[in-house]
Design a protein around this motif. Structure first.
Motif, PDB file in Angstrom:
ATOM      1  N   MET A   1       0.850  -1.110   0.097  1.00 27.82           N
ATOM      2  CA  MET A   1       0.019  -0.149  -0.060  1.00 27.82           C
ATOM      3  C   MET A   1       0.950   1.387  -0.168  1.00 27.82           C
ATOM      4  SD  MET A   1      -3.650  -0.461   1.834  1.00 27.82           S
ATOM      5  CE  MET A   1      -4.565  -2.060   1.568  1.00 27.82           C
ATOM      6  N   SER A   2       2.156   1.024  -0.510  1.00 28.00           N
ATOM      7  CA  SER A   2       2.912   2.322  -0.486  1.00 28.00           C
ATOM      8  C   SER A   2       2.376   3.400  -1.379  1.00 28.00           C
ATOM      9  CB  SER A   2       4.348   1.994  -0.987  1.00 28.00           C
ATOM     10  OG  SER A   2       5.275   2.963  -1.286  1.00 28.00           O
ATOM     11  N   GLY A   3       2.447   4.459  -0.919  1.00 26.68           N
ATOM     12  CA  GLY A   3       2.139   5.824  -1.486  1.00 26.68           C
ATOM     13  C   GLY A   3       0.712   6.199  -0.718  1.00 26.68           C
ATOM     14  N   ILE A   4       0.145   5.677  -0.040  1.00 29.09           N
ATOM     15  CA  ILE A   4      -1.219   6.163   0.610  1.00 29.09           C
ATOM     16  C   ILE A   4      -0.722   7.264   1.538  1.00 29.09           C
ATOM     17  CG2 ILE A   4      -3.105   5.342   2.287  1.00 29.09           C
ATOM     18  CD1 ILE A   4      -2.276   2.393   1.583  1.00 29.09           C
ATOM     19  N   ASP A   5      -1.595   8.327   1.260  1.00 33.64           N
ATOM     20  CA  ASP A   5      -1.605   9.458   2.043  1.00 33.64           C
ATOM     21  C   ASP A   5      -2.500   9.693   2.800  1.00 33.64           C
ATOM     22  OD1 ASP A   5       0.034  11.692   2.609  1.00 33.64           O
ATOM     23  OD2 ASP A   5      -0.726  13.077   0.861  1.00 33.64           O
ATOM     24  N   LEU A 237      -6.340   9.269  17.663  1.00 37.13           N
ATOM     25  CA  LEU A 237      -6.278   9.883  16.447  1.00 37.13           C
ATOM     26  C   LEU A 237      -7.406  10.198  15.470  1.00 37.13           C
ATOM     27  CD1 LEU A 237      -3.412   8.258  17.508  1.00 37.13           C
ATOM     28  CD2 LEU A 237      -2.298   9.756  15.602  1.00 37.13           C
ATOM     29  N   VAL A 238      -7.703  11.282  15.014  1.00 38.79           N
ATOM     30  CA  VAL A 238      -8.457  11.240  13.696  1.00 38.79           C
ATOM     31  C   VAL A 238      -7.901  11.169  12.589  1.00 38.79           C
ATOM     32  CG1 VAL A 238     -10.257  12.675  12.652  1.00 38.79           C
ATOM     33  CG2 VAL A 238     -10.305  12.696  15.083  1.00 38.79           C
ATOM     34  N   LEU A 239      -8.096  10.209  11.661  1.00 39.92           N
ATOM     35  CA  LEU A 239      -7.288   9.930  10.593  1.00 39.92           C
ATOM     36  C   LEU A 239      -8.412  10.171   9.231  1.00 39.92           C
ATOM     37  CD1 LEU A 239      -5.557   6.632  11.348  1.00 39.92           C
ATOM     38  CD2 LEU A 239      -4.616   9.204  11.794  1.00 39.92           C
ATOM     39  N   GLU A 240      -7.963  10.868   8.319  1.00 45.92           N
ATOM     40  CA  GLU A 240      -8.437  11.022   7.225  1.00 45.92           C
ATOM     41  C   GLU A 240      -7.468  11.116   5.873  1.00 45.92           C
ATOM     42  OE1 GLU A 240     -11.232  14.545   7.186  1.00 45.92           O
ATOM     43  OE2 GLU A 240     -10.279  14.834   9.344  1.00 45.92           O
ATOM     44  N   ARG A 241      -8.129  10.630   4.603  1.00 49.26           N
ATOM     45  CA  ARG A 241      -7.118  10.939   3.580  1.00 49.26           C
ATOM     46  C   ARG A 241      -6.938  12.381   3.306  1.00 49.26           C
ATOM     47  NH1 ARG A 241     -10.932   6.996   2.050  1.00 49.26           N
ATOM     48  NH2 ARG A 241     -12.456   8.520   1.536  1.00 49.26           N
ATOM     49  N   ARG A 248     -11.781  19.947   2.878  1.00 42.37           N
ATOM     50  CA  ARG A 248     -12.633  20.649   3.972  1.00 42.37           C
ATOM     51  C   ARG A 248     -12.046  21.642   4.661  1.00 42.37           C
ATOM     52  NH1 ARG A 248     -12.642  19.028   9.234  1.00 42.37           N
ATOM     53  NH2 ARG A 248     -11.239  17.285   9.973  1.00 42.37           N
ATOM     54  N   GLY A 249     -10.822  22.101   4.429  1.00 40.80           N
ATOM     55  CA  GLY A 249      -9.935  23.193   4.981  1.00 40.80           C
ATOM     56  C   GLY A 249      -9.568  22.720   6.613  1.00 40.80           C
ATOM     57  N   ALA A 250      -9.333  21.377   6.751  1.00 35.74           N
ATOM     58  CA  ALA A 250      -8.730  20.811   8.180  1.00 35.74           C
ATOM     59  C   ALA A 250      -7.164  21.231   8.314  1.00 35.74           C
ATOM     60  CB  ALA A 250      -9.074  19.480   8.213  1.00 35.74           C
ATOM     61  N   GLY A 251      -6.941  21.301   9.278  1.00 34.47           N
ATOM     62  CA  GLY A 251      -5.470  21.457   9.752  1.00 34.47           C
ATOM     63  C   GLY A 251      -4.942  19.996   9.712  1.00 34.47           C
ATOM     64  N   VAL A 252      -3.630  19.756   9.237  1.00 36.49           N
ATOM     65  CA  VAL A 252      -3.202  18.617   9.004  1.00 36.49           C
ATOM     66  C   VAL A 252      -1.877  18.718   9.895  1.00 36.49           C
ATOM     67  CG1 VAL A 252      -2.103  16.806   7.501  1.00 36.49           C
ATOM     68  CG2 VAL A 252      -4.021  17.768   6.612  1.00 36.49           C
ATOM     69  N   ARG A 253      -2.004  17.903  10.926  1.00 37.46           N
ATOM     70  CA  ARG A 253      -1.073  17.882  12.082  1.00 37.46           C
ATOM     71  C   ARG A 253       0.222  17.087  11.606  1.00 37.46           C
ATOM     72  NH1 ARG A 253      -3.471  19.186  17.647  1.00 37.46           N
ATOM     73  NH2 ARG A 253      -1.298  19.566  17.787  1.00 37.46           N
ATOM     74  N   ALA A 254       0.045  16.136  10.627  1.00 35.11           N
ATOM     75  CA  ALA A 254       1.216  15.091  10.489  1.00 35.11           C
ATOM     76  C   ALA A 254       0.395  14.163   9.366  1.00 35.11           C
ATOM     77  CB  ALA A 254       2.096  14.443  11.355  1.00 35.11           C
ATOM     78  N   ARG A 255       1.161  13.163   8.578  1.00 35.71           N
ATOM     79  CA  ARG A 255       0.617  12.280   8.036  1.00 35.71           C
ATOM     80  C   ARG A 255       1.042  10.834   8.369  1.00 35.71           C
ATOM     81  NH1 ARG A 255       3.060  12.080   3.442  1.00 35.71           N
ATOM     82  NH2 ARG A 255       4.675  13.602   3.915  1.00 35.71           N
ATOM     83  N   ILE A 256       0.181   9.667   8.333  1.00 37.36           N
ATOM     84  CA  ILE A 256       0.623   8.451   8.480  1.00 37.36           C
ATOM     85  C   ILE A 256       1.320   7.930   7.235  1.00 37.36           C
ATOM     86  CG2 ILE A 256      -0.147   6.100   9.377  1.00 37.36           C
ATOM     87  CD1 ILE A 256      -0.118   8.550  11.498  1.00 37.36           C
ATOM     88  N   ALA A 257       2.749   7.907   7.118  1.00 35.76           N
ATOM     89  CA  ALA A 257       3.070   7.687   5.725  1.00 35.76           C
ATOM     90  C   ALA A 257       3.432   6.312   5.560  1.00 35.76           C
ATOM     91  CB  ALA A 257       4.474   8.351   5.581  1.00 35.76           C
ATOM     92  N   GLY A 258       3.647   5.489   6.471  1.00 37.48           N
ATOM     93  CA  GLY A 258       3.893   3.998   6.488  1.00 37.48           C
ATOM     94  C   GLY A 258       3.594   3.150   7.539  1.00 37.48           C
ATOM     95  N   TYR A 259       3.358   1.773   7.363  1.00 31.96           N
ATOM     96  CA  TYR A 259       3.256   1.164   8.756  1.00 31.96           C
ATOM     97  C   TYR A 259       3.737  -0.353   8.276  1.00 31.96           C
ATOM     98  CZ  TYR A 259      -0.039  -2.162  11.059  1.00 31.96           C
ATOM     99  OH  TYR A 259      -0.459  -3.337  12.067  1.00 31.96           O
ATOM    100  N   GLY A 260       4.259  -0.828   9.242  1.00 31.39           N
ATOM    101  CA  GLY A 260       5.009  -2.459   9.099  1.00 31.39           C
ATOM    102  C   GLY A 260       4.402  -3.163  10.270  1.00 31.39           C
TER     103      GLY A 260
END
Length: 406
Positions: A1-5, A237-241, A248-260
């Motif tokens: 699932m690489s590349g999921i933002d 944590l609230v997660l969204e694409r 929707r103008g939300a503030g993005v605090r960080a991104r979950i870029a990967g998981y193993g």
């Protein structure tokens, strides 16, 4: 699932550092240990724990609601409420069918079980509460959260022991990638600090025996560590694409870029002696994030303060990340929150990335000389484009998140 933002748009915490993200983060950055003698454990061999201070469930949730909930659910609801507000969302107006809940815990509600077992023995079966099962079942963590906020999408609790919170966030990310949801409340909660559970940990030799100096008992990576201190709390944590969040103008605090994730397939409680499973999870998270070891500037390690775990994890970190990112274990402050640990530490990792501030490892007086890692012993200002948050659990279950700057 690489590349999921996937974006982190909201954070909520209930920890031994305090109720709320602000107090919890301040305690961690100050390196202020929460461990203290616990009156509930006065008859135990090990009498220390890290409790959530000032948590008034009646005030926060209403007395009638709180009475019907085990503490592990109470903690989660309060953390979720903070996270939802932080994300700028209103459950009264969202499409609940597109909102999922994925939470982790290791044990459910053992405090409720112990209390009702006492009722059974002292007063008989007819006096056992009809709320016993609805209060203690692990799935009620997600079920009650859905009821509280009108989230009618996918709803589940994951149990990978002390990796549960991290596994939950990774699973939530997958649900967003598969378009099963538009929003997921993800994280973990735990309230396992009970006399019976703590007696079990003590009999295993897992707990620190420093009852004469509780504040110094949790000391990850220190040469004189002798076991973990158990804690309680929740992280959500609230997660969204990311595209949806920005639309929707939300503030993005960080991104979950990967998981193993991985399994040691080795032993019930001991990690693989070479840290093979930890290494596998770390490398998988990096690959999923399309990142290199040189990209990682910080890792929030599992760092339990047990002699074997810390040594094995440090060796795996050194092999995977030879450029020497700054390592922290926030368990020096919070103690080990068991199934909630990974979720709480993911929140701390988001904050470290967002603020460019790596918190210290409390009680680190002398790094174990067998370890070749750089452990933060003071709050450190440094740009963090990518951080890893690592978790391990009994049964050899490992999970790692790669958390990137927004």
């Amino acid at each position: 699932m690489s590349g999921i933002d996937v974006a982190v748009t909201g954070l909520g915490l209930v920890t031994p550092g305090g109720v709320g993200v602000g107090p919890s983060w301040a305690a961690v950055c100050a390196g202020r240990p929460a461990a203290a003698l616990d009156p509930a454990l006065k008859d135990n061999v090990v009498r220390i724990s890290c409790r959530v201070p000032g948590f008034d469930a009646d005030e926060l949730l209403g007395a009638r609601r709180a009475h019907r909930l085990d503490p592990f659910v109470r903690f989660a609801l309060v953390a979720a409420r903070e996270a939802i507000a932080d994300a700028g969302l209103d459950p009264r107006t969202w499409d609940g069918a597109r909102v999922g809940v994925v939470l982790g815990c290791a044990d459910g509600g053992p405090g409720t079980v112990e209390a009702q077992h006492h009722v059974l023995r002292e007063r008989g079966a007819a006096k056992v509460s009809p709320l016993l099962l609805p209060m203690q079942l692990p799935n009620m963590l997600a079920g009650q959260t859905a009821m509280e906020f009108g989230a009618t999408g996918p709803n589940l609790v994951v149990a990978t022991a002390c990796a549960s919170g991290t596994t939950a966030i990774g699973t939530a990310r997958d649900l967003l990638a598969l378009d099963r949801c538009d929003i997921v409340l993800a994280g973990g909660s735990e309230a396992m600090v009970t006399p019976l559970v703590m007696a079990g940990f003590a009999q295993m030799g897992a707990l620190s025996g420093r009852s004469d100096d509780p504040a110094a008992a949790s000391r990850p990576f220190d040469a004189d560590r002798d076991g973990f201190v158990a804690g309680e709390g929740a992280g959500v944590l609230v997660l969204e694409r990311t595209a949806d969040a920005r639309a929707r103008g939300a503030g993005v605090r960080a991104r979950i870029a990967g998981y193993g994730a991985s399994a040691d397939a080795h032993h019930m409680t001991r990690p693989h002696p070479e840290g093979a499973g930890i290494e596998q999870a770390l490398r998988a998270a990096l690959a999923d994030a399309d990142a290199t070891p040189a990209d990682v500037r910080h890792i929030n390690a599992h760092g339990t303060s047990t002699p074997l775990n810390d040594l094995v994890e440090a060796a795996a970190i050194d092999r995977v990340l030879p450029d020497g990112p700054l390592v922290t274990s926030t368990k020096g402050v919070t103690g080990h929150l068991l199934g909630a640990a990974g979720a709480v530490e993911a929140v701390f990792s988001v904050l470290a990335v967002e603020q460019g501030l790596v918190p210290p490892t409390a009680n680190l007086d002398r790094l174990d000389p067998r370890m070749d890692i750089e452990v933060a012993d003071a709050p450190t200002r440094t740009p963090v484009e990518l951080a890893l948050s690592n978790s391990c659990g009994f049964g050899g279950q490992n999970a790692t998140l790669a958390i990137a700057r927004a």
